[in-house]
Design a protein around this motif. Structure first.
Motif, mmCIF file in Angstrom:
data_model
loop_
_atom_site.group_PDB
_atom_site.id
_atom_site.type_symbol
_atom_site.label_atom_id
_atom_site.label_comp_id
_atom_site.label_asym_id
_atom_site.label_seq_id
_atom_site.Cartn_x
_atom_site.Cartn_y
_atom_site.Cartn_z
ATOM 1 N N THR A 171 0.711 -1.343 0.021
ATOM 2 C CA THR A 171 0.016 -0.063 0.105
ATOM 3 C C THR A 171 0.967 1.419 0.100
ATOM 4 O OG1 THR A 171 -0.247 -0.259 2.379
ATOM 5 C CG2 THR A 171 -1.955 -1.107 1.264
ATOM 6 N N GLY A 215 -1.160 4.494 -0.446
ATOM 7 C CA GLY A 215 -2.488 3.916 -0.130
ATOM 8 C C GLY A 215 -3.012 3.680 1.284
ATOM 9 N N ILE A 221 -6.337 5.886 -2.562
ATOM 10 C CA ILE A 221 -5.108 6.448 -3.146
ATOM 11 C C ILE A 221 -5.444 7.897 -3.280
ATOM 12 C CG2 ILE A 221 -4.572 4.189 -4.076
ATOM 13 C CD1 ILE A 221 -5.337 5.310 -6.954
#
Length: 527
Positions: free
Chosen positions: A104, A109, A125
């Motif tokens: 991530t 993210g 995101i």
């Protein structure tokens, strides 16, 4: 000696391929009576069109023979196929907490709480990030099963037109999913409808009915009406009067540029090709964004009564074909033909001329299977001309329609209706001229009067004439997708047709029922 025109005809109520045969017994020679110019066309001062709605209780008419994905907002984000600011990710079962955090972090993210009934995660995101690029980056990781943007979905392209539910013919050939690939072509494609004319213009034309006539030998005599003013209007579901929707109209029956429809057949055929669609009313068309070229090459009964200088002879049809292609038509629809006489050599030559200039030709196979199965002379050369196809008709059950001519020239089939197997609504529904107001010659002579061509209704017709425009519309969709060579269009249609009848080509269905969705996908045109 009484001035009388005797018109002997097969029932005028048929709606399908091919012009009705008429024998004219004139008791004196007639000179062609010119009609007055359309009054009010430039100013559009004619009365608005009258819409009399759905005519689903009218008796069946025999096939003719010779005897939403709309969005509220208009912001830039709406042009994207996905939602900004998040992607879908499914991590593998053996992914570690550290691995997930590292993944991530690659896209800046954050994983939110998992939604119910989901075995994947939504990863937020940055809103200015490219979701497709972020998902592609995630897919490179060994601990990610899959990743993708949150693409927007919508209902399959089911038009919002109010009478679409009555048009069984389009779902029968999977048009909703085909429209998802190619939504209605565009105005770059011109489809010429060579027929009885088209309801494309509002105004009034003055005619002179100079002779009395009979519809049948020994039948009642209908009087000469003298000079009459006939009101015309553009069919509301085809386009506004005088709009650029209609490309370079031409009338080869009256030899002018006003191919108005005094029969209803041509307007109905044009509707299947290009009826306005997703406008919240009426019916839909196959290639609903194309431009339509009205070319009148068939003489209707009113044209005859009013003394048109030409009728639908082979030379007139050939001229119409050449006119259409020389003026930019990419597809020509011929829901016309004849069973009598020898080969239509002049028409065949014109067809070869048109195909040689990149125009795809579609012709009706004929409506004579239940009555002698005579061949349509205009359709016979289809197997020898790559880029020309002859079309048979199926009914609602997708079985061969009772009237559809079987012959070696039949190459494809399409919905044409079969009201023997399902009643009125088993025909093909489109808006056309209101026949109650048009065919006043079906009334007793005391109630006979001038026609109205400004009143419209949604009528169920049947015939290979109704099957043919499905293939013309199909051709327009393929052309819009870049398959422009007529021979290539024909080959694609045949290759992906749904097999019917005997394996391979047969005289009933040709190579099978057209399958627009399969053809578009099979040619690599769907992503």
């Amino acid at each position: 000696m009484r001035d009388e025109l005797l018109v002997t005809a097969a029932r005028r109520h048929g709606r399908g391929c091919c012009r009705i045969r008429r024998t004219l017994e004139l008791q004196r020679t007639r000179a062609a009576e010119p009609r007055a110019d359309l009054q009010g066309d430039d100013q559009d001062t004619g009365l608005p069109a009258i819409d009399r709605g759905l005519r689903d209780q009218d008796p069946p008419r025999a096939a003719r023979t010779s005897k939403d994905a709309g969005r509220v907002s208009a912001s830039a984000d709406d042009t994207l196929p996905y939602v900004r600011g998040s992607i879908i990710v499914k991590f593998k079962d053996d992914a570690t907490r550290g691995g997930i955090s590292a993944a991530t972090a690659q896209v800046a993210g954050v994983i939110g709480d998992r939604s119910s009934w989901a075995d994947f995660d939504i990863v937020s995101i940055p809103t200015d990030a490219d979701a497709e690029a972020s998902a592609a980056l995630m897919r490179q990781r060994a601990d990610v099963d899959y990743a993708q943007p949150r693409y927007r979905n919508h209902a399959m392209a089911r038009p919002n037109d109010t009478l679409y539910a009555n048009q069984w013919n389009f779902p029968a050939i999977d048009m909703e999913r085909a429209w998802d690939i190619q939504p209605g072509a565009s105005s770059n494609i011109v489809v010429a409808v060579l027929d009885s004319g088209m309801a494309f213009q509002t105004g009034t034309i003055r005619y002179n009915s100079r002779f009395s006539f009979r519809l049948t030998p020994g039948g009642p005599v209908y009087p000469a009406l003298g000079q009459v003013n006939v009101p015309f209007a553009a069919a509301p579901e085809l386009g506004a009067s005088g709009s650029t929707r209609f490309a370079l109209p031409r009338d080869f029956i009256w030899n002018d540029d006003l191919p108005v429809d005094l029969d209803g057949h041509g307007t109905h055929v044009a509707g299947t090709i290009g009826q306005l669609t997703n406008n919240g009313s009426g019916t839909v068309g196959m290639a609903y964004n194309v431009r339509l070229m009205p070319v009148k090459v068939i003489q209707g009964l009113w044209d005859e009564i009013f003394g048109s200088p030409f009728e639908g002879t082979d030379d007139v049809v050939a001229r119409g074909i050449r006119y259409a292609v020389d003026n930019g038509a990419k597809v020509i629809n011929l829901s016309i033909g004849r069973e009598e006489g020898g080969p239509a050599t002049v028409v065949t030559d014109a067809i070869r001329y048109a195909v040689g200039r990149g125009c795809f030709i579609v012709v009706a196979s004929g409506n004579t299977r239940a009555d002698g199965n005579q061949q349509n002379r205009l359709a016979i050369p289809a197997p020898d001309i790559a880029g020309m196809v002859a079309v048979g008709a199926v009914g609602r059950t997708l079985d061969l329609a009772f009237y559809s001519t079987t012959a070696p020239y039949v190459e494809l089939s399409a919905p044409g209706g079969d009201q023997r197997r399902g009643g009125i609504s088993a025909g093909i529904l489109q808006q056309t001229l209101d026949l109650d107001q048009l065919e006043t010659y079906t009334r007793p002579p005391s109630q006979y009067g001038p026609p109205r061509a400004d009143s419209f209704a949604y009528e169920y017709f049947q015939g290979t004439s109704m099957a043919t425009p499905h293939v013309s519309g199909f051709a327009a969709l393929l052309m819009q997708q870049g398959i422009t060579d007529p021979a290539a269009i024909e080959a694609a249609m045949k290759q992906f047709a749904t097999e019917k009848g005997a394996a391979g080509r047969d005289d009933s269905f040709g190579f099978g029922l057209i399958n627009p969705r399969a053809t578009l996908r099979g040619l690599g045109l769907a992503r």
